[in-house]
Motif scaffolding. Sequence first.
Motif, short mmCIF file in Angstrom:
data_model
loop_
_atom_site.label_atom_id
_atom_site.label_comp_id
_atom_site.label_asym_id
_atom_site.label_seq_id
_atom_site.Cartn_x
_atom_site.Cartn_y
_atom_site.Cartn_z
N SER A 119 13.73 -0.33 47.40
CA SER A 119 13.19 0.81 46.66
C SER A 119 11.67 0.75 46.55
CB SER A 119 13.80 0.84 45.26
OG SER A 119 13.39 -0.30 44.51
N PHE A 120 11.05 0.01 47.46
CA PHE A 120 9.62 -0.25 47.42
C PHE A 120 8.79 1.02 47.47
CE2 PHE A 120 6.08 -3.10 49.09
CZ PHE A 120 5.98 -3.80 47.90
N PHE A 121 9.30 2.06 48.14
CA PHE A 121 8.51 3.25 48.41
C PHE A 121 9.00 4.50 47.66
CE2 PHE A 121 8.82 0.57 52.13
CZ PHE A 121 7.50 0.19 52.28
N SER A 122 9.92 4.37 46.78
CA SER A 122 10.51 5.57 46.19
C SER A 122 9.52 6.38 45.36
CB SER A 122 11.74 5.25 45.36
OG SER A 122 11.55 4.14 44.55
N HIS A 123 8.45 5.76 44.91
CA HIS A 123 7.42 6.52 44.19
C HIS A 123 6.77 7.54 45.11
CE1 HIS A 123 5.21 3.25 46.09
NE2 HIS A 123 4.13 3.96 45.97
N LYS A 124 6.71 7.26 46.41
CA LYS A 124 6.13 8.22 47.34
C LYS A 124 7.03 9.43 47.53
CE LYS A 124 2.29 6.23 48.13
NZ LYS A 124 1.03 6.89 47.69
N VAL A 125 8.33 9.20 47.55
CA VAL A 125 9.26 10.33 47.60
C VAL A 125 9.13 11.16 46.33
CG1 VAL A 125 11.69 11.00 47.59
CG2 VAL A 125 10.90 9.25 49.13
N GLN A 126 9.03 10.48 45.19
CA GLN A 126 8.92 11.20 43.92
C GLN A 126 7.66 12.06 43.88
OE1 GLN A 126 11.39 11.21 41.36
NE2 GLN A 126 10.12 13.02 41.04
N GLU A 127 6.57 11.57 44.46
CA GLU A 127 5.34 12.36 44.53
C GLU A 127 5.57 13.65 45.31
OE1 GLU A 127 2.33 9.97 46.25
OE2 GLU A 127 2.11 8.65 44.49
N LYS A 128 6.31 13.55 46.40
CA LYS A 128 6.57 14.74 47.22
C LYS A 128 7.52 15.70 46.52
CE LYS A 128 5.45 12.42 51.51
NZ LYS A 128 4.60 11.43 50.81
N ILE A 129 8.50 15.16 45.82
CA ILE A 129 9.39 16.02 45.04
C ILE A 129 8.61 16.75 43.96
CG2 ILE A 129 11.33 16.01 43.42
CD1 ILE A 129 12.49 13.67 45.04
N THR A 130 7.74 16.01 43.27
CA THR A 130 6.94 16.61 42.20
C THR A 130 6.05 17.72 42.73
OG1 THR A 130 6.95 14.53 40.95
CG2 THR A 130 5.22 16.13 40.42
N LEU A 131 5.43 17.49 43.88
CA LEU A 131 4.58 18.52 44.47
C LEU A 131 5.37 19.79 44.76
CD1 LEU A 131 2.02 19.60 45.83
CD2 LEU A 131 2.73 18.43 47.92
N LEU A 132 6.53 19.64 45.39
CA LEU A 132 7.33 20.82 45.73
C LEU A 132 7.89 21.50 44.48
CD1 LEU A 132 9.17 19.56 48.93
CD2 LEU A 132 7.44 21.36 48.79
N ARG A 133 8.24 20.73 43.46
CA ARG A 133 8.73 21.34 42.23
C ARG A 133 7.63 22.13 41.54
NH1 ARG A 133 13.66 21.02 41.05
NH2 ARG A 133 15.02 19.21 41.34
N GLU A 134 6.42 21.62 41.55
CA GLU A 134 5.32 22.34 40.93
C GLU A 134 5.02 23.63 41.70
OE1 GLU A 134 2.20 19.48 40.88
OE2 GLU A 134 2.85 18.57 38.99
N LEU A 135 5.11 23.55 43.01
CA LEU A 135 4.89 24.74 43.82
C LEU A 135 5.94 25.81 43.53
CD1 LEU A 135 3.98 23.09 47.24
CD2 LEU A 135 2.45 24.39 45.78
N SER A 136 7.16 25.38 43.27
CA SER A 136 8.25 26.34 43.07
C SER A 136 8.37 26.83 41.62
CB SER A 136 9.59 25.71 43.49
OG SER A 136 9.90 24.64 42.63
N SER A 137 7.59 26.25 40.74
CA SER A 137 7.72 26.59 39.32
C SER A 137 6.94 27.86 39.00
CB SER A 137 7.19 25.43 38.46
OG SER A 137 7.16 25.82 37.10
N SER A 138 7.62 28.78 38.35
CA SER A 138 6.97 30.03 37.93
C SER A 138 6.93 30.16 36.41
CB SER A 138 7.70 31.23 38.53
OG SER A 138 9.05 31.25 38.08
N SER A 139 7.40 29.14 35.71
CA SER A 139 7.50 29.25 34.24
C SER A 139 6.26 28.75 33.52
CB SER A 139 8.72 28.46 33.74
OG SER A 139 8.59 27.09 34.10
N SER A 140 5.47 27.87 34.18
CA SER A 140 4.30 27.29 33.51
C SER A 140 3.04 27.69 34.26
CB SER A 140 4.43 25.76 33.46
OG SER A 140 3.22 25.18 33.00
N SER A 141 2.20 28.46 33.65
CA SER A 141 0.97 28.89 34.31
C SER A 141 0.02 27.74 34.53
CB SER A 141 0.28 29.97 33.48
OG SER A 141 -0.05 29.48 32.18
N SER A 142 0.03 26.75 33.64
CA SER A 142 -0.87 25.61 33.81
C SER A 142 -0.46 24.78 35.00
CB SER A 142 -0.87 24.74 32.55
OG SER A 142 0.43 24.23 32.28
N SER A 143 0.86 24.61 35.18
CA SER A 143 1.34 23.89 36.35
C SER A 143 1.02 24.65 37.62
CB SER A 143 2.85 23.65 36.25
OG SER A 143 3.35 23.11 37.44
#
Length: 307
Positions: A119-143
């Motif tokens: 699990s040495f690299f799972s933080h890198k996957v999480q970074e990519k998930i977070t980026l895509l989730r922020e891109l898809s979010s329409s509920s938070s204008s600050s995000s």
Amino acid sequence: MRPLLRVYLLPAAMLALLLFMSSYWLPQGSPQGCDSLWRPCLSVYQPTSKPEPHGGINGLHGDDITIMEECPGQDFQVSRLFLHLTSALGPGSDVLLDEYLSSWEELIKFMNSLGPLVSFFSHKVQEKITLLRELSSSSSSSSHDSVTSQHAVGGGGGGPRPLAPEAYRSVLSLLDAELRAGVVNFQHHTPSGSRTLLRLHRSLLWLRLLLEKLCEGPDAQGQLRPPGELCREAYREALAPHHPWLLRQAAEVAFGAMPARGVFLELVCVTSQEEATPVMRTLIAAINEVYRRTQGALEDRGMLELP
């Protein structure tokens, strides 16, 4: 003394290099809820609401999910992963981005459960998930504002024009919106959602190949091959062609620390290879359908080799 130094210092150097260059590799996040650093992490499962599957998978029927049971006392749940994967199958050949990312979040738990080296690299996957989730979010204008500042296009002198959040509802809408907006660069590295998706897509192939190899029967001597060997083969097929030489060498060290097959059986809540095979084959079919759709979308747009 020198032979001993080579024995211990070389793997340590490889692992240090692996951490330094981990941005090239996709799978993984930091293990949580583990009592021991060097034992596989099976943290306490927190029940959440389940998604409803609404997509079809070639060769599978609705009753197939009944062979998957929830395992009390562990974080990763194969039944939940299957539900996220099937729920990600949108209309036609589309893949819904939110459930696709939920599938990846469950896969991160799977990888974290294999121990700290795997699990040495799972933080890198999480970074990519977070980026895509922020891109898809329409509920938070600050995000939305924090992400679109990196995904804006010059509009003929009229200043930067942000992409609409609804463009990131699915794989097809993501790729097409970023292509229209000029966010994707085919020659240079840009932090686009399309490039991020491609990296996750390649890692999904690695995991699918690993599961397929775990379903293999015994060899001519009646022995099942160790998971570390299977993981190494899957990596060489799916990810190694996209990684630099030094990272490929360092990855060999991590695969040597893979746990025994019994850990994989425990993760899917079975006690034997015979019980595990139908569970994994059902899961592979779901992964393959998501992979097939995403592969087709990227290939049709010439985006399989984004830098």
